[in-house]
Design a protein around this motif. Structure first.
Motif, PDB file in Angstrom:
ATOM      1  N   ALA A 156      21.377  23.031 134.972  1.00 49.95           N
ATOM      2  CA  ALA A 156      20.077  23.275 134.348  1.00 49.95           C
ATOM      3  C   ALA A 156      19.854  22.291 133.201  1.00 49.95           C
ATOM      4  CB  ALA A 156      19.992  24.710 133.852  1.00 49.95           C
ATOM      5  N   ARG A 157      20.928  22.012 132.463  1.00 49.43           N
ATOM      6  CA  ARG A 157      20.765  21.053 131.370  1.00 49.43           C
ATOM      7  C   ARG A 157      20.487  19.661 131.920  1.00 49.43           C
ATOM      8  NH1 ARG A 157      25.492  19.818 128.681  1.00 49.43           N
ATOM      9  NH2 ARG A 157      24.908  17.709 129.270  1.00 49.43           N
ATOM     10  N   TRP A 158      21.213  19.307 132.971  1.00 50.63           N
ATOM     11  CA  TRP A 158      20.943  17.997 133.595  1.00 50.63           C
ATOM     12  C   TRP A 158      19.498  17.926 134.078  1.00 50.63           C
ATOM     13  CZ3 TRP A 158      25.943  17.511 137.092  1.00 50.63           C
ATOM     14  CH2 TRP A 158      27.034  17.219 136.264  1.00 50.63           C
ATOM     15  N   GLU A 159      19.026  19.047 134.654  1.00 48.16           N
ATOM     16  CA  GLU A 159      17.643  19.037 135.147  1.00 48.16           C
ATOM     17  C   GLU A 159      16.680  18.731 134.006  1.00 48.16           C
ATOM     18  OE1 GLU A 159      16.111  22.604 137.047  1.00 48.16           O
ATOM     19  OE2 GLU A 159      14.050  21.893 136.809  1.00 48.16           O
ATOM     20  N   SER A 160      16.893  19.376 132.873  1.00 50.86           N
ATOM     21  CA  SER A 160      15.941  19.154 131.788  1.00 50.86           C
ATOM     22  C   SER A 160      16.033  17.703 131.295  1.00 50.86           C
ATOM     23  CB  SER A 160      16.113  20.215 130.694  1.00 50.86           C
ATOM     24  OG  SER A 160      16.716  19.683 129.555  1.00 50.86           O
ATOM     25  N   ASP A 161      17.226  17.113 131.346  1.00 53.46           N
ATOM     26  CA  ASP A 161      17.348  15.692 130.993  1.00 53.46           C
ATOM     27  C   ASP A 161      16.644  14.805 132.014  1.00 53.46           C
ATOM     28  OD1 ASP A 161      18.727  16.210 128.688  1.00 53.46           O
ATOM     29  OD2 ASP A 161      20.716  15.878 129.554  1.00 53.46           O
ATOM     30  N   VAL A 162      16.848  15.086 133.299  1.00 52.33           N
ATOM     31  CA  VAL A 162      16.213  14.259 134.329  1.00 52.33           C
ATOM     32  C   VAL A 162      14.694  14.320 134.181  1.00 52.33           C
ATOM     33  CG1 VAL A 162      15.801  14.020 136.814  1.00 52.33           C
ATOM     34  CG2 VAL A 162      18.115  14.393 135.978  1.00 52.33           C
ATOM     35  N   ARG A 163      14.172  15.526 133.946  1.00 53.35           N
ATOM     36  CA  ARG A 163      12.721  15.654 133.769  1.00 53.35           C
ATOM     37  C   ARG A 163      12.242  14.851 132.579  1.00 53.35           C
ATOM     38  NH1 ARG A 163      10.085  19.546 136.678  1.00 53.35           N
ATOM     39  NH2 ARG A 163      11.397  21.073 137.742  1.00 53.35           N
ATOM     40  N   SER A 164      13.030  14.924 131.508  1.00 56.86           N
ATOM     41  CA  SER A 164      12.635  14.226 130.297  1.00 56.86           C
ATOM     42  C   SER A 164      12.697  12.700 130.504  1.00 56.86           C
ATOM     43  CB  SER A 164      13.534  14.709 129.167  1.00 56.86           C
ATOM     44  OG  SER A 164      13.488  13.857 128.076  1.00 56.86           O
ATOM     45  N   ILE A 165      13.702  12.243 131.238  1.00 59.47           N
ATOM     46  CA  ILE A 165      13.812  10.809 131.536  1.00 59.47           C
ATOM     47  C   ILE A 165      12.627  10.366 132.406  1.00 59.47           C
ATOM     48  CG2 ILE A 165      15.190   9.066 132.773  1.00 59.47           C
ATOM     49  CD1 ILE A 165      17.720  10.699 131.837  1.00 59.47           C
ATOM     50  N   LEU A 166      12.313  11.173 133.410  1.00 60.59           N
ATOM     51  CA  LEU A 166      11.185  10.825 134.278  1.00 60.59           C
ATOM     52  C   LEU A 166       9.873  10.821 133.496  1.00 60.59           C
ATOM     53  CD1 LEU A 166      12.059  12.696 137.605  1.00 60.59           C
ATOM     54  CD2 LEU A 166      12.137  10.238 137.170  1.00 60.59           C
ATOM     55  N   ALA A 167       9.757  11.736 132.540  1.00 59.04           N
ATOM     56  CA  ALA A 167       8.542  11.755 131.717  1.00 59.04           C
ATOM     57  C   ALA A 167       8.430  10.456 130.933  1.00 59.04           C
ATOM     58  CB  ALA A 167       8.556  12.957 130.776  1.00 59.04           C
ATOM     59  N   ASP A 168       9.562   9.964 130.426  1.00 57.94           N
ATOM     60  CA  ASP A 168       9.558   8.677 129.721  1.00 57.94           C
ATOM     61  C   ASP A 168       9.072   7.561 130.644  1.00 57.94           C
ATOM     62  OD1 ASP A 168      10.470   9.800 127.413  1.00 57.94           O
ATOM     63  OD2 ASP A 168      12.557   9.131 127.637  1.00 57.94           O
ATOM     64  N   VAL A 169       9.602   7.569 131.866  1.00 60.57           N
ATOM     65  CA  VAL A 169       9.241   6.518 132.814  1.00 60.57           C
ATOM     66  C   VAL A 169       7.756   6.615 133.172  1.00 60.57           C
ATOM     67  CG1 VAL A 169       9.630   5.640 135.139  1.00 60.57           C
ATOM     68  CG2 VAL A 169      11.571   6.323 133.752  1.00 60.57           C
ATOM     69  N   GLN A 170       7.293   7.833 133.385  1.00 58.41           N
ATOM     70  CA  GLN A 170       5.883   8.023 133.737  1.00 58.41           C
ATOM     71  C   GLN A 170       4.982   7.535 132.606  1.00 58.41           C
ATOM     72  OE1 GLN A 170       4.894  11.792 135.695  1.00 58.41           O
ATOM     73  NE2 GLN A 170       3.045  11.929 134.474  1.00 58.41           N
ATOM     74  N   ARG A 171       5.397   7.817 131.388  1.00 58.92           N
ATOM     75  CA  ARG A 171       4.634   7.366 130.221  1.00 58.92           C
ATOM     76  C   ARG A 171       4.804   5.875 129.999  1.00 58.92           C
ATOM     77  NH1 ARG A 171       6.556  11.331 127.115  1.00 58.92           N
ATOM     78  NH2 ARG A 171       8.124   9.906 126.334  1.00 58.92           N
ATOM     79  N   GLY A 172       5.895   5.330 130.553  1.00 57.53           N
ATOM     80  CA  GLY A 172       6.163   3.911 130.387  1.00 57.53           C
ATOM     81  C   GLY A 172       6.734   3.593 129.029  1.00 57.53           C
TER      82      GLY A 172
END
Lengths: 176, 345
Positions: A156-172
């Motif tokens: 679950a912690r990894w999931e929240s990190d992956v989501r946060s990383i993807l959000a960074d990428v989406q935001r650029g």
């Protein structure tokens, strides 16, 4: 704010979720508000994906910076497109980025050796007509098969990190 | 008690939810759809949505139903997680691209002759949509495909499509086609009655639509004991991979790159291998499959036991909602199993 969301999400998984929900009543508007913030996601949520407006090299840089900012090590980058092109199959840029926390991986695989082939985790990143797509398995998908409580919390912690990383990428942009 | 409490809370929230929680269609689209259909709906892994010829021929209900049920086995996921108001907001956002209102959602059935329609379909449609309406192969204008290549014809025998589309919509699409896509209009080629016959034939796909493909869950990690020591097993895996027509890319300690050189756990080794022709084919089926790459077998030596492990492609495939990929993963699984058999012989 991110921290709020993930703590509360974690709580909700537990049996006493409703009691807690009641106790933190004054926070609910905040929770609802956070739930409305953009976060890359998928319908069945087993595959997490994001589209970055950035060209491949910049998106790749953002991805790696964000991985490091989340306190993981980039273990290696598999250059799929290079292999393909050399073999005579010209391809646009396509890489797989393996990353993880060495201590964590060592600890987990000592107890659970069947996790070994699954770690370190990875992101696929590939160019698509001037933009870039990033795809990852949702680490919580593993909870369906590995049910030990300490693993489930970890996933679950990894999931929240992956989501946060993807959000960074989406935001650029990896700098919050 | 707490349920009642929460309900009360929900009621308290209602009057303000209009301003506080009005779902933002643009943001929802960016989050859930843009990854496949493109930020502006111009297409990507998914078909283009921002086409006047598309938007003028389909109703809001068609859009909403497509979001709800997806296209099982054809990459487009179902979105049960979205609320009705979120779905509506996305539909409004998509509508905004053309400014054209969709046609009324007219569900009056069209009574053509599906037998006649079948022959016409074989003649005029099957070349693109497949003999059984199963659609073109590949997932859209994506990855190694240039955006200028033609859009892949959707599956018409798909339960998601058939649930969303009315007979009128199917007929209208055959009549008018969709300009700016390979789908030409047949208004001047076929009579109204013939188009009704084809429509009825397309509708009849629902009677024979492929049943549920739900399989029992596959084990995620496949393990086998090796009678050899670590080094010999690794060597066997390399040789077996080569014999199976794979190039061995590398064999390294599992912790390679994660910890300083020399500090890796020596008892866990992975062998990466690849068949580039197969890889190329797989990426055209679905460009998102990076997590399968490269092909990898891991050898683990612990307490006098040497084991071979690999991730079961068949267990990951369901993540992608792609029937073609399911088939490819079945083949990949066989290849892995052969290498493991060979290496542990």
């Amino acid at each position: 704010m991110r921290n709020h969301v993930s703590t509360l999400r974690g709580d909700r998984r537990r049996g006493d979720a409703v009691t807690r929900a009641a106790r933190i009543f004054p926070l609910w508007p905040l929770v609802l508000f956070c739930a409305m913030l953009p976060a890359p996601s998928m319908a069945d949520e087993n595959l997490l994906m994001a589209r970055s407006p950035l060209e491949f090299p910049e998106a790749m840089l953002t991805l790696q910076e964000s991985i490091k900012a989340h306190e993981y090590v980039v273990a290696r980058v598999q250059r799929v497109d290079i292999g393909l092109t050399q073999a005579g199959y010209p391809s646009d840029r396509y890489r797989v980025v393996f990353y993880g926390n060495p201590q964590e991986i060592r600890l987990l695989t000592r107890e659970h050796k069947e996790l070994i082939p699954l770690l370190p985790l990875n992101f696929s990143i590939f160019a698509e007509n001037g933009e870039t797509l990033v795809v990852a398995m949702n680490p919580s998908f593993l909870s369906l098969r590995f049910t030990a409580p300490e693993l489930v919390t970890r996933f679950a912690r990894w999931e929240s990190d992956v989501r946060s990383i993807l959000a960074d990428v989406q935001r650029g942009n990896a700098l919050d | 008690m707490y349920v009642r409490f929460l309900r009360l809370f929900a009621l308290l929230l209602l009057p303000t939810s209009g301003s506080l929680a009005a779902p933002d269609g643009a943001e929802l689209f960016a989050r859930h759809c843009a990854v496949c259909h493109g930020t502006e709906g111009r297409g990507g892994v998914g078909t283009p949505l921002a086409l006047d010829s598309f938007l003028s021929s389909i109703s809001d209900r068609f859009l909403a139903a497509t979001i709800r049920s997806g296209r099982p086995g054809r990459v487009m996921p179902a979105f049960p997680v979205l609320s009705n108001s979120q779905v509506k907001a996305i539909v409004r956002h998509i509508r905004g691209w053309s400014g054209l209102a969709g046609p009324e959602d007219d569900r009056t059935p069209i009574e053509g002759d599906p037998g006649v329609g079948q022959a016409l379909f074989a003649q005029h449609c099957a070349g693109c949509h497949g003999d059984h309406g199963q659609g073109g192969t590949g997932t859209g204008v994506a990855f190694s495909r240039s955006a200028s290549l033609p859009i892949i014809p959707p599956a018409l025998n798909n339960p998601g499509f058939l649930a969303a589309a009315s007979d009128r919509m199917i007929k209208r699409t055959i009549q008018n086609g969709r300009s700016a896509t390979p789908m030409a209009g047949f208004r001047h080629k076929l009579s109204d009655a013939q188009i009704d016959d084809i429509t009825s034939f397309v509708r009849s796909f629902g009677d024979t639509a492929p049943g549920s493909t739900a399989r029992s869950p596959e084990p995620l990690v496949i393990r086998a004991d090796s009678p050899y020591d670590l080094q010999q097993t690794v060597e066997n895996v390399r040789n077996a991979a080569r014999a199976g027509n794979f190039a061995v890319v590398r064999a390294e300690h599992q912790e390679y790159g994660l910890v300083a050189e020399g500090e890796e756990d020596p008892n866990t080794v992975f062998v990466d291998f690849c068949n580039f022709e197969q890889l190329y084919g797989a990426l055209q089926i679905d460009p998102r499959i990076g997590m399968f790459l490269p092909c990898r077998i891991t050898v683990v030596a612990r307490e006098a036991r040497v084991e071979i492990m690999f991730i079961n492609p068949k267990a990951l495939s369901p993540l992608f909602n792609n029937q073609e990929l399911d088939d490819a993963c079945e083949t990949m699984y066989q290849l892995y199993a052969e290498i493991v058999d060979e290496a542990t012989l």
